[in-house]
Write an enzyme that holds these catalytic residues in place. Structure first.
Site, PDB file in Angstrom:
ATOM      1  N   ARG A 211      99.961 -82.021 -19.063  1.00 12.26           N
ATOM      2  CA  ARG A 211      98.637 -82.168 -18.439  1.00 12.26           C
ATOM      3  C   ARG A 211      98.669 -81.612 -17.014  1.00 12.26           C
ATOM      4  O   ARG A 211      97.735 -80.963 -16.560  1.00 12.26           O
ATOM      5  CB  ARG A 211      98.234 -83.647 -18.417  1.00 12.26           C
ATOM      6  CG  ARG A 211      97.916 -84.189 -19.798  1.00 12.26           C
ATOM      7  CD  ARG A 211      97.170 -85.514 -19.717  1.00 12.26           C
ATOM      8  NE  ARG A 211      98.053 -86.654 -19.578  1.00 12.26           N
ATOM      9  CZ  ARG A 211      98.290 -87.538 -20.562  1.00 12.26           C
ATOM     10  NH1 ARG A 211      97.725 -87.399 -21.734  1.00 12.26           N
ATOM     11  NH2 ARG A 211      99.078 -88.567 -20.360  1.00 12.26           N
ATOM     12  N   PHE A 227      90.648 -82.912 -29.651  1.00 15.04           N
ATOM     13  CA  PHE A 227      91.433 -84.141 -29.855  1.00 15.04           C
ATOM     14  C   PHE A 227      91.708 -84.771 -28.481  1.00 15.04           C
ATOM     15  O   PHE A 227      92.844 -85.026 -28.105  1.00 15.04           O
ATOM     16  CB  PHE A 227      92.759 -83.838 -30.570  1.00 15.04           C
ATOM     17  CG  PHE A 227      92.640 -83.022 -31.825  1.00 15.04           C
ATOM     18  CD1 PHE A 227      92.300 -83.623 -33.029  1.00 15.04           C
ATOM     19  CD2 PHE A 227      92.861 -81.648 -31.803  1.00 15.04           C
ATOM     20  CE1 PHE A 227      92.185 -82.871 -34.195  1.00 15.04           C
ATOM     21  CE2 PHE A 227      92.748 -80.891 -32.961  1.00 15.04           C
ATOM     22  CZ  PHE A 227      92.416 -81.499 -34.173  1.00 15.04           C
ATOM     23  N   ASP A 249      86.382 -85.477 -29.855  1.00 15.46           N
ATOM     24  CA  ASP A 249      87.235 -86.455 -30.528  1.00 15.46           C
ATOM     25  C   ASP A 249      86.405 -87.140 -31.611  1.00 15.46           C
ATOM     26  O   ASP A 249      85.185 -87.242 -31.501  1.00 15.46           O
ATOM     27  CB  ASP A 249      87.785 -87.500 -29.550  1.00 15.46           C
ATOM     28  CG  ASP A 249      89.066 -88.143 -30.069  1.00 15.46           C
ATOM     29  OD1 ASP A 249      90.174 -87.752 -29.636  1.00 15.46           O
ATOM     30  OD2 ASP A 249      88.972 -89.040 -30.949  1.00 15.46           O
ATOM     31  N   ASP A 299      95.507 -80.675 -29.197  1.00  9.27           N
ATOM     32  CA  ASP A 299      96.551 -81.715 -29.214  1.00  9.27           C
ATOM     33  C   ASP A 299      96.243 -82.700 -30.342  1.00  9.27           C
ATOM     34  O   ASP A 299      95.850 -83.847 -30.088  1.00  9.27           O
ATOM     35  CB  ASP A 299      96.601 -82.427 -27.852  1.00  9.27           C
ATOM     36  CG  ASP A 299      97.712 -83.458 -27.778  1.00  9.27           C
ATOM     37  OD1 ASP A 299      98.685 -83.341 -28.544  1.00  9.27           O
ATOM     38  OD2 ASP A 299      97.594 -84.398 -26.969  1.00  9.27           O
ATOM     39  N   CYS A 339     102.813 -82.872 -32.695  1.00  9.77           N
ATOM     40  CA  CYS A 339     103.677 -84.041 -32.442  1.00  9.77           C
ATOM     41  C   CYS A 339     104.293 -84.546 -33.743  1.00  9.77           C
ATOM     42  O   CYS A 339     104.803 -85.663 -33.794  1.00  9.77           O
ATOM     43  CB  CYS A 339     102.899 -85.149 -31.743  1.00  9.77           C
ATOM     44  SG  CYS A 339     101.531 -85.771 -32.710  1.00  9.77           S
TER      45      CYS A 339
HETATM   46  N1  SAH Z   1      95.351 -85.170 -25.882  1.00 10.42           N
HETATM   47  C1  SAH Z   1      95.191 -86.584 -25.869  1.00 10.42           C
HETATM   48  C2  SAH Z   1      95.868 -87.239 -27.060  1.00 10.42           C
HETATM   49  C3  SAH Z   1      95.382 -86.783 -28.410  1.00 10.42           C
HETATM   50  S1  SAH Z   1      95.726 -87.879 -29.705  1.00 10.42           S
HETATM   51  C4  SAH Z   1      95.696 -87.149 -24.555  1.00 10.42           C
HETATM   52  O1  SAH Z   1      96.256 -86.387 -23.745  1.00 10.42           O
HETATM   53  O2  SAH Z   1      95.514 -88.342 -24.298  1.00 10.42           O
HETATM   54  C5  SAH Z   1      94.804 -87.288 -31.018  1.00 10.42           C
HETATM   55  C6  SAH Z   1      93.315 -87.638 -30.970  1.00 10.42           C
HETATM   56  O3  SAH Z   1      92.706 -86.928 -32.055  1.00 10.42           O
HETATM   57  C7  SAH Z   1      92.928 -89.085 -31.185  1.00 10.42           C
HETATM   58  O4  SAH Z   1      92.135 -89.501 -30.095  1.00 10.42           O
HETATM   59  C8  SAH Z   1      92.101 -89.118 -32.481  1.00 10.42           C
HETATM   60  O5  SAH Z   1      90.987 -89.997 -32.385  1.00 10.42           O
HETATM   61  C9  SAH Z   1      91.623 -87.705 -32.571  1.00 10.42           C
HETATM   62  N2  SAH Z   1      91.356 -87.143 -33.912  1.00 10.42           N
HETATM   63  C10 SAH Z   1      92.071 -87.284 -35.044  1.00 10.42           C
HETATM   64  N3  SAH Z   1      91.589 -86.487 -36.035  1.00 10.42           N
HETATM   65  C11 SAH Z   1      90.531 -85.824 -35.497  1.00 10.42           C
HETATM   66  C12 SAH Z   1      89.634 -84.836 -35.992  1.00 10.42           C
HETATM   67  N4  SAH Z   1      89.743 -84.357 -37.232  1.00 10.42           N
HETATM   68  N5  SAH Z   1      88.681 -84.371 -35.169  1.00 10.42           N
HETATM   69  C13 SAH Z   1      88.559 -84.843 -33.910  1.00 10.42           C
HETATM   70  N6  SAH Z   1      89.401 -85.741 -33.367  1.00 10.42           N
HETATM   71  C14 SAH Z   1      90.363 -86.235 -34.157  1.00 10.42           C
END
Ligand code: SAH
Length: 395
Positions: A211, A227, A249, A299, A339
């Site tokens: 980040r 995401f 998200d 992500d 991940c």
């Molecule tokens: N980048 C973030 C962490 C991402 S975790 C950070 O730095 O804090 C992954 C996220 O993807 C979660 O919040 C989950 O709600 C979301 N997610 C999962 N599948 C998804 C989809 N198909 N479309 C949109 N969001 C999704």
């Protein structure tokens, strides 16, 4: 003390210092009364090799506490291991600007099954192996003595517990009930975190260093954060003067927290667009609308939970990477991550390379990324490296 006797020739596992002994490598387990108790690990011909915790219901039958069979596994042992983990974080985390970090990273801090994250004055723990559960009381006592937290909160609700046939447990272990949202700071940016029911232990602490890197790429740029969860990357982008932010998200709760996090930092939400929806669909919509961005972050959650899901996961990663590459302006940047522990760095690189070919764009990989340094990887435990990423420049 109970014993775990290895099959003939299996003592090689211990020479490699890998902390897991699978049930298939074990000839017999004797004199064990309680799940998680300490056993002495012996070779087939009776040589004492190491000490570990037995997991009677798991495929990982023993997790090694110490490769020195003369060591005593007691409160002092755990105190020393925990002190070593604390000393490392004191070196690598600037506590003035960051009070959210991983204090104990399980196998990688030589404490298999134990995760401890610091959230300001609160500690959040996961006890994910029978051995960690067995020593829970002592571990909580040591953490309390050494760190004097306001509260030690247990978040042992990970799906991995099912495989271990261990009970899920969520709640206060020590101290006061935490509020619904805790305020933490990461590189001087403030975040609200829900430690009681947010993802993982509340926050994606492992992305801190990535980040921070994003800041170098976003001044006066339009940024698409896919995401986005509670806006980790978005807050950094805002702090580095991105001109426009689009956050996607599927969780409305996460998006609500983004707005709160912007307010917490006194950042205006003009030019910030939060979209609740599916990234796979929205990237296609943006493609059809011919929308373009200067920087895109991908992500996603873990697409491969097991080896059997790797092929399908690879298709998913390729899909979103290909779409994102097409949406970037010339000279734009893609921050892309996986991940999934079951997707290796090499495979992820191949997925990105394949997406590059199919996108018809010129893609330069300018940096390889991984989890932040408070998530160390034990050299004998390759499973410890799970977060992989690349920064790509797109032409
Ligand atoms: N980048 C973030 C962490 C991402 S975790 C950070 O730095 O804090 C992954 C996220 O993807 C979660 O919040 C989950 O709600 C979301 N997610 C999962 N599948 C998804 C989809 N198909 N479309 C949109 N969001 C999704």
């Amino acid at each position: 003390m109970g014993t775990a006797t290895l099959k003939k020739g299996k003592e090689k596992i211990l020479q490699s210092k890998h902390p897991w002994i699978f049930s298939g490598a074990i000839d017999k387990i004797d004199d064990v009364k309680q799940n998680g108790e300490t056993v002495i690990i012996k070779s087939f011909d009776g040589a004492e090799l190491a000490l570990g915790a037995v997991s009677v219901h798991s495929q990982i039958a023993v997790r090694v506490w110490s490769f020195n069979s003369d060591e005593k596994i007691d409160k002092i042992f755990f105190e020393n291991r925990i002190k070593t983990a604390i000393a490392l974080r004191e070196k690598i985390i600037d506590q003035n600007s960051t009070n959210v970090y991983r204090l104990i990273n399980s196998e990688n801090d030589l404490l298999p099954g134990l995760i401890v994250d610091v959230y300001n004055k609160y500690l959040v723990c996961q006890f994910l192996s029978a051995g960690a559960v067995f020593w829970k009381k002592e571990i909580v006592g040591i953490l309390s003595e050494l760190l004097k937290p306001k509260c030690i909160f247990e978040r042992s609700d990970s799906e991995s517990l099912v495989k271990e046939k261990l009970e899920k447990n969520v709640g206060v272990l020590l101290g006061e009930e935490p509020p619904k949202l805790i305020e933490v700071k990461e590189n001087n940016l403030k975040f609200f975190v829900n430690i009681k029911s947010g993802h993982k232990t509340g926050f994606y602490i492992d992305q801190r260093d990535n980040r921070k890197l994003l800041r170098e790429f976003v001044k006066d740029k339009s940024v698409l954060n896919c995401f986005c969860y509670t806006g980790g990357f978005s807050l950094y982008a805002k702090s580095a003067e991105a001109s426009h932010l689009t956050n996607i998200d599927s969780s409305s709760e996460a998006l609500t927290l983004i707005t709160k996090n912007f307010e917490l930092n006194n950042y205006s939400i003009d030019n910030v667009e939060n979209i609740e929806g599916d990234v796979f669909k929205l990237l296609r919509k943006f493609r059809d609308e011919n929308r373009k961005f200067d920087v895109i972050i991908l992500d996603p959650p873990k697409f491969a939970e097991s080896v059997s899901q790797v092929t399908k996961a690879a298709r998913g990663y390729k899909d979103i990477n290909l779409l994102a590459m097409k949406l970037l302006n010339r000279g734009g940047f893609l921050f892309t991550f996986s991940c999934s522990g079951h997707i290796s760095q090499e495979l992820f690189r191949k997925i990105v390379d394949d997406a590059a070919i199919d996108s018809g764009r010129i893609v330069k990989i300018i940096r390889q990324l991984t989890q932040s340094s408070d998530h160390p990887v034990l050299s004998s435990f390759p499973e410890g490296l799970y977060l992989k990423g690349f920064i790509c420049e797109i032409y």
